[in-house]
Design a protein around this motif. Structure first.
Motif, mmCIF file in Angstrom:
data_model
loop_
_atom_site.group_PDB
_atom_site.id
_atom_site.type_symbol
_atom_site.label_atom_id
_atom_site.label_comp_id
_atom_site.label_asym_id
_atom_site.label_seq_id
_atom_site.Cartn_x
_atom_site.Cartn_y
_atom_site.Cartn_z
ATOM 1 N N TYR A 54 3.275 9.238 -2.603
ATOM 2 C CA TYR A 54 3.053 9.225 -4.050
ATOM 3 C C TYR A 54 4.319 9.541 -4.834
ATOM 4 N N THR A 85 0.840 -1.203 0.000
ATOM 5 C CA THR A 85 0.000 0.000 0.000
ATOM 6 C C THR A 85 0.875 1.254 0.000
ATOM 7 N N PHE A 86 0.273 2.341 -0.474
ATOM 8 C CA PHE A 86 1.012 3.585 -0.632
ATOM 9 C C PHE A 86 1.529 4.113 0.704
ATOM 10 N N GLU A 101 -3.662 14.121 3.475
ATOM 11 C CA GLU A 101 -4.815 14.586 4.269
ATOM 12 C C GLU A 101 -4.336 15.341 5.496
ATOM 13 N N VAL A 112 -8.929 5.806 -3.146
ATOM 14 C CA VAL A 112 -7.575 5.747 -3.689
ATOM 15 C C VAL A 112 -7.483 4.487 -4.538
ATOM 16 N N SER A 113 -6.821 4.584 -5.667
ATOM 17 C CA SER A 113 -6.535 3.406 -6.477
ATOM 18 C C SER A 113 -5.270 3.695 -7.284
ATOM 19 N N TYR A 161 -9.752 1.769 -0.459
ATOM 20 C CA TYR A 161 -8.342 1.412 -0.573
ATOM 21 C C TYR A 161 -7.844 0.783 0.733
ATOM 22 N N PRO A 162 -7.027 -0.266 0.720
ATOM 23 C CA PRO A 162 -6.389 -0.863 -0.459
ATOM 24 C C PRO A 162 -7.192 -1.960 -1.138
ATOM 25 N N ASN A 165 -9.564 10.156 1.653
ATOM 26 C CA ASN A 165 -8.638 9.051 1.398
ATOM 27 C C ASN A 165 -8.306 8.349 2.709
#
Ligand SMILES: [Cu+2]
Ligand SMILES: [Cu+2]
Lengths: 398, 312, 343
Positions: B86, B82-83, B117, C324-325, C210-211, C313
């Protein structure tokens, strides 16, 4: 020509379908009357010099802004001058424009003010308070202005237009829908003179022409809605060109979705979507009516030609197997065919007159089609398609 | 050619009318001197390679992204896939260089791509203006937003970065606590709430004024970009304004003029619009958010997203 | 032109969020081709989103709605309807608005008939007490192919027809909704909910947050629509954005601008045919609206898709999550041709 209008800024009450009576501030065009919601419709012709005098009966200063007009003059006794934001002696902004003081203010400025402008462009506009607007506009100090094009002539089809001959804006009937929100806590705080925190703004009602559904579907001037004179039902016959003017008078943006057909937006904020011969109009099934903005659209409903001779391709089940009038009432005719009526279950009241079709027009932020949580309500009305030739003189604005 | 910038991310404090000092995280153009809200305005000619060397004086990792620009983000993910951010992170105490080629003119944001956020809300954003070919800052005759033929010639330009501040969230994050949701109480143009928007530019943490002054007949270009999370409905009262670009795409091309007149314009989060008008008769004209509950400071009107166009 | 027979059941069920929480929903199940004797085994198996309705201009679509009832809430005898949102010139009987025609009570069937006339991206949803039934999940994607659509001929694999500049190699839905877990909890536990208190804590793309958005279809059988967008570099990708939530959203793809070639199932054309298509970095749009966006897949890499209102998000306040993707771009020739929308 010069159009003289007098408005009184005063208070009053609006009623909601769930039995609430809500304190409002608003305008009336009759001395001694209570405020109405929204304010009186003002209909003028392009080129008119419009003179609007506001008499303030509220407990604080008030004023009017005319978004979309330019060169607005104000006259509060010293002669006409450019209407401008107003600052107090220490440089604090006190109003977005010249204002009328309130009766009994020791400052003793005039309690009436006159605004003058030339209606330069045809279209749909708002007028709204520019003084404490975060409070006064939601309280109800707003209304709509329609400016007819200079060549407007309702007797000549090519000149019965929103924006003038050869602008592609001919219409057969027209409707105006002004949308807003009501946070009852704000209204009661203003009534009682108690504190209100704008950060807690939380609408519980949403209005079309000052009414919450189902009152939106009642005719203009219903006695039981004496301070909410404007209905919001749209009535049309198949194939007619219908002009709907949306105006966002609230603080929120509202996505208004019309069942029945796409509409074509021909103007925003009272400006035709054309540059010379280049046409910028666009089709939508949902129009996000932004706060403070207006959207003029034209559409027609033609149907798919079903009739007894060209029947629908499915068989209607027995009524016992269908839900009709779950709320105790229905707008359904009982028949799939325009202009015909069929059976309605016993105990259900049908408001269908002559086999007309009903299509919903509503906000797609669905909590807004409730009255404090109860569906149906709020930002909702109907488009009624009547059989050809059956509608008289409805869908006119004067 | 390459244009180099150095930015320092650091904590700071902004002042908002009626509130005490509010902690924020922002970008500073120098190692000494305060972080700014919004970050330093970066002004670059189209076609240049831009290198931004970011030094992170904050306690947590941050990153830079360039929405709307031609760049390939290099997201960082955790082992679960997962992020995390970015774009590559600049660790606390570290320095990292971000580069991109600015391929089209317009007004853009640069902002954090890590926990946006929180980090964008805390102030890690700024504006970048990319100048079209032929633009010469010293020669007003060359001033256009999108090059010749785009109908964007101007005499006066004002960049307006919109955003919101949730002071409770700022206090919580500055003291390492988790915020309790997002509920802004201040609404900003160029990092300031009205009436501070009227003050001239200065060298403090909120250096950019938002008042427009133009002589009658001058062409004024407003470049409004929304760095906040809410949409804002910007109204220019009593002035006919023409929308000439959206998201830095000019609406006027040699084949089609898609520009349009609008007195109140909804600008969604992350979006930008260029608006052109001719300064009218002398007077004061108010520009404000028709989301009227964004025209307050805390609970007090007037405030928030509001300023003046002054035509002397 | 084909005659299409579909049957959708309306019932209830449960979905999962990435934090492990489970939420009660109303929704649809696809009963097409299921023998009558077996349909009751689909009670309680609602999915979010409802099944994809994919039809072509000129088709004759017979859609049977079967109200299977709510096994988790047997006390709830609500009727349902299908409203084909944005369908022009419908008659009231097939428009699915109970106040203006009929609804379908528990245990009953009703056949809706549609003859799609205009290509584009639509949505369908129940219109019975819509504030509750839409938020509870009675929603689904609907796409209408142009009459000349041919997936095997690149010139005719288009959103709006040959010659409209809407050719694409792959297509995906970006279907936006929110989930207010308090509301779902109240409905599950037979409590009143004041819908004007609506305050979502999860924000979903294609019914997932997400996820989970980037997981495969089989990972969440009740939420069968992944939101991962995949393409080979150089391919044209069509994104069908749908907003069926109750909020306005601003969706951005970092590093990828998109060209808007359709809105609300209509090409952006002026009255004289002016091509008003435009480029956008952030698409801000509202409940009940759709957008058709096309981009050419850039250099290989991972491009984040997110809501620029970044607090959306999150999952119940925890980041990363929500809307989110990813767009994953591979070297040319890596991925085989797409099997179907969203796959
Ligand atoms: Cu339902
Ligand atoms: Cu709908």
């Amino acid at each position: 020509m010069t159009v003289n209008i007098e408005l009184w800024a005063t208070d009053g009450y609006m009623s909601t379908p769930d039995g609430n009576s809500i304190y409002i501030w608003g305008f009336t065009d009759t001395a001694g009357k209570k405020a109405q919601l929204p304010g009186p419709r003002i209909v003028v012709t392009q080129g008119d010099v419009v003179s609007i005098t506001v008499h303030n009966l509220l407990p604080e200063a008030t004023s009017l802004l005319f978004p979309g007009q330019s060169g607005v003059l104000a006259d509060n006794g010293t002669g006409p001058h450019l209407a401008e934001p107003q600052f107090d002696g220490t440089g604090n902004l006190v109003s977005l424009t010249d204002f009328a003081d309130y009766p009994g203010n020791p400052g003793a400025n005039p309690t009436s003010i006159r605004y003058i402008f030339t209606a330069g462009n045809p279209g749909t506009y708002l007028y709204e308070s520019g003084t404490n607007p975060h409070k006064q506009v939601p309280m109800g100090l707003y209304g709509a202005i329609i400016v007819r094009p200079a060549d407007y002539d309702p007797a000549v089809p090519s000149r019965k237009t929103a924006y003038g001959e050869n602008t592609g804006t001919e219409f057969d009937r027209e409707y105006l829908i002004v949308v807003s929100e009501i946070d009852p806590v704000l209204h009661s705080a203003v009534e009682k003179g108690t504190d209100y925190n704008i950060r807690e703004f939380k609408p519980r009602y949403w209005t079309m022409n000052g009414r919450c559904a189902p009152d939106t579907m009642f005719a203009d001037g219903m006695g039981c809605l004496s301070n909410q004179p404007y209905g919001a039902m749209i009535m049309a016959e198949p194939g007619e060109k219908i002009l709907i003017r949306y105006a966002g008078a609230g603080i929120e943006n509202h996505p208004l979705h019309l069942h029945g057909n796409h509409t074509r937006v021909v103007a925003e904020d009272g400006r035709l979507l054309k540059n010379g011969t280049t046409d910028l109009s666009y089709k939508r099934f949902t129009i996000l009516t932004g706060s403070g903005q207006t959207y003029d659209q034209i559409f027609s409903w033609s149907g798919l030609g079903y009739s007894q001779a060209n029947p629908i391709p499915t068989t209607l089940p027995n009524l016992r197997n269908l839900g009709v009038g779950d709320a105790g009432w229905t707008l359904w005719s009982g028949s799939p065919y325009l202009g015909e009526k069929g059976d309605i279950p016993v105990g259900v009241t049908s408001f269908n007159e002559m086999g007309e079709y009903y299509f919903m027009l509503h906000s797609h932020e669905e909590m807004q089609i409730t009255n404090w949580g109860e569906f149906p309500g709020g930002l909702m009305t109907m488009l009624a398609i009547f059989p050809a030739g059956s509608l008289g003189n409805v869908g006119t604005i004067e | 050619m390459t244009v180099n910038y150095n930015l320092w991310a650091k904590t700071g404090s902004i002042s908002l009318p009626g509130a005490g000092p509010v902690p924020f995280w922002g970008f500073a153009p120098a190692t000494e001197g305060p972080a700014r809200l919004p970050g330093p305005l970066l002004e670059v000619p189209q076609g240049e390679n831009v290198e931004i060397s970011l030094t992170n004086d904050l306690a947590s990792g941050i990153s830079l992204v360039f929405p709307g620009q031609d760049f390939v983000p290099q997201p960082v993910k955790n082992p679960a896939g997962t992020f995390v951010s970015y774009n590559p992170e600049t660790a606390s105490g570290g320095t990292l260089t971000y580069s991109l080629t600015v391929s089209r003119p317009g007004i853009f944001l640069y902002e954090s791509g890590t926990a946006p956020e929180k980090q964008i809300q805390m102030g890690l954003y700024g504006a970048m203006v990319v100048r079209p070919p032929g633009f010469d800052p010293g020669n007003p005759a060359t001033w256009t937003a999108y090059g010749s033929g785009s109908g964007t010639d101007f005499d006066i330009e004002k960049i307006m970065v919109l955003s919101e501040v949730d002071t409770a969230m700022h206090q919580a994050l500055a003291s390492g606590d988790e915020p309790a949701g997002y509920k802004p109480d201040y609404f900003l143009i160029n990092g300031r709430s009205f009436p501070d928007t009227l003050n001239p530019d200065d060298s403090g943490p909120q250096p950019y004024g938002a008042k427009v002054t133009a002589a009658p007949g001058q062409r004024v270009l407003l470049r409004i970009i929304n760095a906040g999370f809410m949409n804002h409905n910007i109204r220019l009262q009593d002035i006919d304004a023409r929308v000439v670009a959206g998201d830095s795409r000019p609406l006027i091309t040699p084949v089609l003029d898609k520009s349009y007149l609008k007195h109140t314009l909804t600008i969604g989060s992350g979006q930008s619009y260029d608006i052109l008008f001719t300064a009218p008769t002398p007077g004061k004209y108010v520009l404000y958010d028709r989301n009227l509950n964004c025209c307050v400071n805390g609970n007090n009107f007037p405030g928030g997203i509001m300023t003046l166009v002054e035509v002397p | 032109m084909a005659v299409i027979n579909k049957r959708f059941g309306a019932t209830d069920g449960h979905i999962k969020m990435p934090d492990g929480s489970e939420h009660y929903i109303f929704g649809w199940v696809d009963l097409t081709g299921i023998p009558e004797s077996e349909i009751f085994s689909y009670r309680g198996k609602a999915q979010l989103l409802g099944p994809l309705l994919e039809v072509k201009v000129g088709d004759e679509v017979y859609l049977t709605l079967t109200n299977l009832g709510m096994p988790v809430r047997p006390d709830l005898d609500d009727s349902h309807t299908v409203h084909w949102h944005g369908f022009p010139n419908q008659i009231a009987l097939y428009d699915g608005v109970p106040e203006a025609s009929i609804s379908v009570p528990v245990g009953r069937d009703f056949v809706y008939y549609y003859k799609p006339l205009d290509p584009g991206t639509y949505m369908y949803h129940c219109h019975f007490e819509p504030v509750e039934h839409i938020q509870m999940g009675m929603i689904g994607p609907l796409l209408v192919r142009p009459a000349d659509y041919d997936p095997n001929n690149p010139l005719y694999k288009t959103a709006y027809g040959h010659g409209t500049g809407t050719e694409f190699d792959r297509e995906y839905f970006v279907f936006l909704t929110e989930l207010d877990s308090a509301a779902h909890h109240q409905v599950a536990s037979v409590q009143e909910y004041d819908w004007t208190d609506f305050s979502p804590d999860y924000w979903l793309i294609n019914g997932r947050s997400y996820p989970d958005t980037v997981k495969s279809a089989g990972d969440l059988p009740e939420q069968p629509f992944p939101a991962l967008i995949k393409a080979n570099s150089g391919e044209k990708v069509l994104l069908r954005y749908i907003n069926l939530g109750y909020q306005q959203h601003s969706i951005e793809i970092l590093g990828i601008p998109v060209r808007i070639v359709g809105q609300d199932a209509a090409r952006p054309l002026g009255l004289n045919g002016e091509d008003l298509a435009y480029w956008k970095d952030c698409n801000y749009f509202a409940a009940g609206q759709t957008l058709d966006a096309i981009f050419t897949a850039p250099a290989p890499g991972t491009y984040p898709v997110f809501n620029r209102d970044c607090y959306k998000n999150t999952n119940a306040g925890v980041t990363p999550g929500g809307m989110v993707s990813e767009v994953q771009v591979f070297a040319a020739g890596t991925l085989p041709p797409q099997a179907g929308p969203g796959q």
